[in-house]
Each structure stands twice: as structure tokens, then as C-alpha cells.
Design an enzyme around this catalytic site. Structure first.
Site, mmCIF file in Angstrom:
data_model
loop_
_atom_site.group_PDB
_atom_site.id
_atom_site.type_symbol
_atom_site.label_atom_id
_atom_site.label_comp_id
_atom_site.label_asym_id
_atom_site.label_seq_id
_atom_site.Cartn_x
_atom_site.Cartn_y
_atom_site.Cartn_z
ATOM 1 N N HIS A 325 0.841 -1.422 -0.023
ATOM 2 C CA HIS A 325 0.102 0.127 0.095
ATOM 3 C C HIS A 325 1.006 1.331 -0.025
ATOM 4 O O HIS A 325 1.993 1.173 0.745
ATOM 5 C CB HIS A 325 -0.981 0.208 1.293
ATOM 6 C CG HIS A 325 -1.721 -1.135 1.329
ATOM 7 N ND1 HIS A 325 -1.489 -2.297 2.139
ATOM 8 C CD2 HIS A 325 -2.755 -1.658 0.686
ATOM 9 C CE1 HIS A 325 -2.381 -3.289 2.239
ATOM 10 N NE2 HIS A 325 -3.110 -2.898 1.366
ATOM 11 N N LEU A 326 0.152 2.280 -0.622
ATOM 12 C CA LEU A 326 0.983 3.841 -0.755
ATOM 13 C C LEU A 326 0.933 4.444 0.565
ATOM 14 O O LEU A 326 0.185 4.223 1.397
ATOM 15 C CB LEU A 326 0.461 4.391 -1.797
ATOM 16 C CG LEU A 326 0.258 3.847 -3.021
ATOM 17 C CD1 LEU A 326 -0.467 4.919 -4.207
ATOM 18 C CD2 LEU A 326 1.537 3.467 -3.655
#
Length: 403
Positions: A325-326
């Protein structure tokens, strides 16, 4: 030369004061002209104030905690460290739908499973571990998310549903699971599996269309083989894994073809398609160009685990917060591109343009389309055809891929 943090501060300041973030001045001028033409021809255009979100953990605003009997990591630090609390989002802070809601001028969209929330401006149905196919435990497939929307659709009027934006990002877990269980598929086998996924996506888009949905915003899948967790599992954190990225690229090409076909088949169907694949790949290869110190490793954990014992000091310096995930900074950049970028990155409309497209017209007027066509540059071909050469970026050095 200003530091990365100063550059980010300037970007955030522009965002807070509502300035438009465009790739270049020509695109900015065209966007203003486009809106002017729309308002001249359709003075009664109304701006949608509702956002419905479907997808997996990239978009999950907290649904996972309501269906899991086990600990949900996103409910505990270090998730949420940048905003001061863990909210169930798989990031150090805000996620892409949060920023899009802000750009639309509405509150952040709450998870549908939080029954006491205010759903006036929409609902978020996305949940971690969601897939298009199969029936994984303690999550909601895309079909189940759409069914949940159906069960709750009367919370909103028919007009609200028709003016709303329907935002999608899903399929990553389908292809990661497939690649794990089928390490050496033939080309025919890969294509057959992607076709199954796309057929299911098509069916669910048509269900929402049947309930009045007309404006669809879809995000292409990331280069899945470049996720830190996937690289770590392969034993080589310096190289992207070929098969997951190939599957994602094929999915993206077929998804774009589907959207074009639906816009021809279904009256009033409008869409926006964001080339997330290239955005992430560019930031992995050329991190410093986009204000990151690295896009190769995650801020938290070594790719598969994330705890307060192994989180970095400055998440904004990283593209990835954990293995899949960012960071909030990565989500902010993606949100800006979805909202206001030009045809190099998103087409045929960005989200801001999609909001202004009238519901009572089959096609954009010829003069508006002609104005749009005159601004197109060669790189827009990447959006329309999605020909990923060797699953690498088309205008830079090739991505290192391992089999």
C-alpha cells in the site's frame, strides 16, 4: 535545490488553497476552455456531490474491521501515524478516495459497514482482501459489494445515484493469488483467466448502471510484481516479478477496451480511466523525480510485516508504506492525477471533467471533442491502447523484471 519535504509542502499548500494541479499550462488552459464550452451549451449542468467507492485494501476506509474475527493491523499503529490515529486505512494517513472527496468539496466517505455513519454523500464498500472472483473469507467480493450497494440504494434518490461518481480499484488479489498458484501459465491460460475477471467486472458495472449509475471512474491495476511484498517473496527485492505485472498489464488493456465498448452500448455511460500502472512504475524507477527518496522498499516492515518496531521516521519519503500500500504522500499524488491531470495520465476525462458531463447528452458536442482532440499528444496513445512494452515504461529505461 529545495528539499523533497519543501517540495511536498508547496504541493500541499496549493492543494489546501484549491489551486488546480495540472501536468502543464496548456492542459490547464484547455481544461478551463472545456468547462466554459460545457457551461455554454449546458447551463443547467449540476455538480455531483456523491461518491461511491468499490475495491480492495487500497480503497478500504475501515470495512475490514467489521468482518474479521482476527486482529486487523490497519486499526493499530503504525497505520495512521501521519494523521495521529489508526482509522482502518492501510496507510500512514489518508487514502485516494479521501482526497477525491475533498477535491469534490464533500466529507470523507465512510465505510458502509459502520452503520451509524452519515451516508449523505455516498458510501465506501471497498474492503481488504477483496477479489473479483472466488469467495475468500472475511471480505466482500466485488459482486457482494455491489449487492451491498443494492441493499442500501434507497438511502439516495434516483437523481443522486445518477449524478454520483462510482470509483473502482479491484483485481490485485485475483492476480497475485493466480500467480502464486500458477507460476508457469501459458499465454492462453493467462488470457483466459483475465477474461473471466473482466467478464465479472462488466456484469457488476452493468448492475450499477441498471440502478442509475452513469459516471464511472476506474483505476488500472498497479505493476503488481513491483510491490515490495511481492519482490520480497520472490527472494530478490531489487527486481520486479514478471508474471504478476504481466497479468496486471493484460487486465488493464482489456479493462480499457471494456469501458470503450460500454460507452458505445449503454446510453449515457461516461467514464474516466486512470493509468495507475505507469504512475507507480515511474515512481519506482525515478523516485526522486516525484519527491520520494525511494520507491523500491516500504517505509514499514521488510515487505510483508509492519509494526511499530520497524517503521521509518519519515513516511513521506517513501512511495510504499507497507508491502502493498501507498503512503499518504503517494495517495495524494495519485489523487491529484485522477482529479485534474491531462490525457497523458487519465482519459477520456479526468474526474473533475467527469463531474461536469451532462447526464442528458449521448456524446460531448463535436466542437468540445474537437477542442479536446487538438490538445492530444503522442503519449495519450498509452492510455488508449495500454501497450506496455516488456511491462516497462515507454519513455524511460526499462524496468528490471525477473521471472
Amino acid at each position: 535545490k529545495p528539499s523533497n519535504r519543501k517540495l511536498r509542502s508547496a504541493t500541499t499548500t496549493r492543494h489546501r488553497f484549491g489551486f488546480l494541479s495540472m501536468a502543464n499550462p496548456k492542459s490547464h488552459l484547455f481544461s478551463l476552455s472545456f468547462f466554459s464550452l460545457l457551461l455554454l451549451h449546458f447551463p443547467a449542468v449540476s455538480l455531483g456531490q456523491t461518491l461511491f467507492v468499490f475495491g480492495d485494501s487500497l480503497y478500504d476506509a475501515g470495512n475490514k474491521q467489521f468482518v474479521s474475527s482476527n486482529r486487523v493491523d490497519s486499526r493499530f499503529p503504525p497505520y495512521g501515524v501521519t494523521v495521529g490515529e489508526a482509522t482502518g486505512r492501510w496507510s500512514d494517513g489518508r487514502i485516494i478516495p479521501d482526497y477525491l472527496a475533498t477535491f469534490m468539496g464533500i466529507p470523507e466517505i465512510p465505510p458502509i459497514l459502520r452503520g451509524t455513519a452519515d451516508f449523505t454523500h455516498g458510501a465506501n464498500f471497498a474492503i481488504a482482501d477483496a477479489t473479483v472472483l472466488g469467495s475468500p473469507p472475511e471480505t466482500l467480493t466485488l459482486s457482494q459489494q455491489v449487492m451491498k450497494f443494492s441493499d442500501n440504494k434507497n438511502k439516495w434518490t434516483a437523481q443522486t445515484r445518477s449524478e454520483a461518481i462510482y470509483l473502482f480499484y479491484i483485481g490485485s488479489d485475483d492476480y497475485l493469488n493466480y500467480a502464486k498458484n500458477n507460476p508457469n501459465p501459458s499465454d492462453d491460460q493467462k488470457e483466459a483467466f483475465v477474461d473471466r475477471v473482466i467478464t465479472s467486472v462488466e456484469a457488476e458495472l452493468k448492475v450499477i448502471y441498471g440502478y442509475g449509475g452513469r459516471k464511472f471512474a476506474l483505476q488500472s491495476l498497479a505493476p503488481l510484481g513491483c510491490l515490495p511484498a511481492v519482490k520480497q517473496a520472490s527472494g530478490n527485492v531489487q527486481e520486479c516479478v514478471r508474471l504478476p505485472s504481466e497479468m496486471a498489464a493484460l487486465h488493464n488493456k482489456k479493462l480499457m477496451q471494456l469501458l470503450v465498448e460500454l460507452s458505445r452500448q449503454l446510453s449515457g455511460f461516461q467514464y474516466s480511466f486512470y493509468d495507475f500502472f505507469s504512475s507507480i512504475q515511474n515512481r519506482v524507477i525515478k523516485s526522486t523525480t516525484y519527491t520520494f527518496e525511494t520507491g523500491m522498499v516500504a517505509c514499514c516492515g521488510t515487505g510483508s510485516s509492519c509494526s511499530t518496531n520497524n517503521v521509518c521516521a519519515n513516511p513521506e519519503d517513501y512511495l510504499f508504506f507497507d508491502g502493498k500500500h501507498l503512503t499518504q504522500e503517494g495517495n495524494l499524488q495519485a489523487g491529484h492525477l485522477i482529479w485534474g491531470s491531462d490525457p497523458e495520465v487519465i482519459g477520456p476525462n479526468n474526474l473533475r471533467e467527469l463531474l461536469f458531463i451532462p447526464l442528458d447528452t449521448e456524446v460531448i458536442l463535436a466542437d468540445i471533442q474537437e477542442a479536446r482532440d487538438s490538445t492530444r499528444r503522442p503519449r495519450q496513445i498509452k492510455i488508449e491502447s495500454l501497450h506496455y512494452q516488456e511491462v516497462g515504461i515507454s519513455d524511460g529505461e526499462p524496468m528490471a523484471l525477473s521471472s
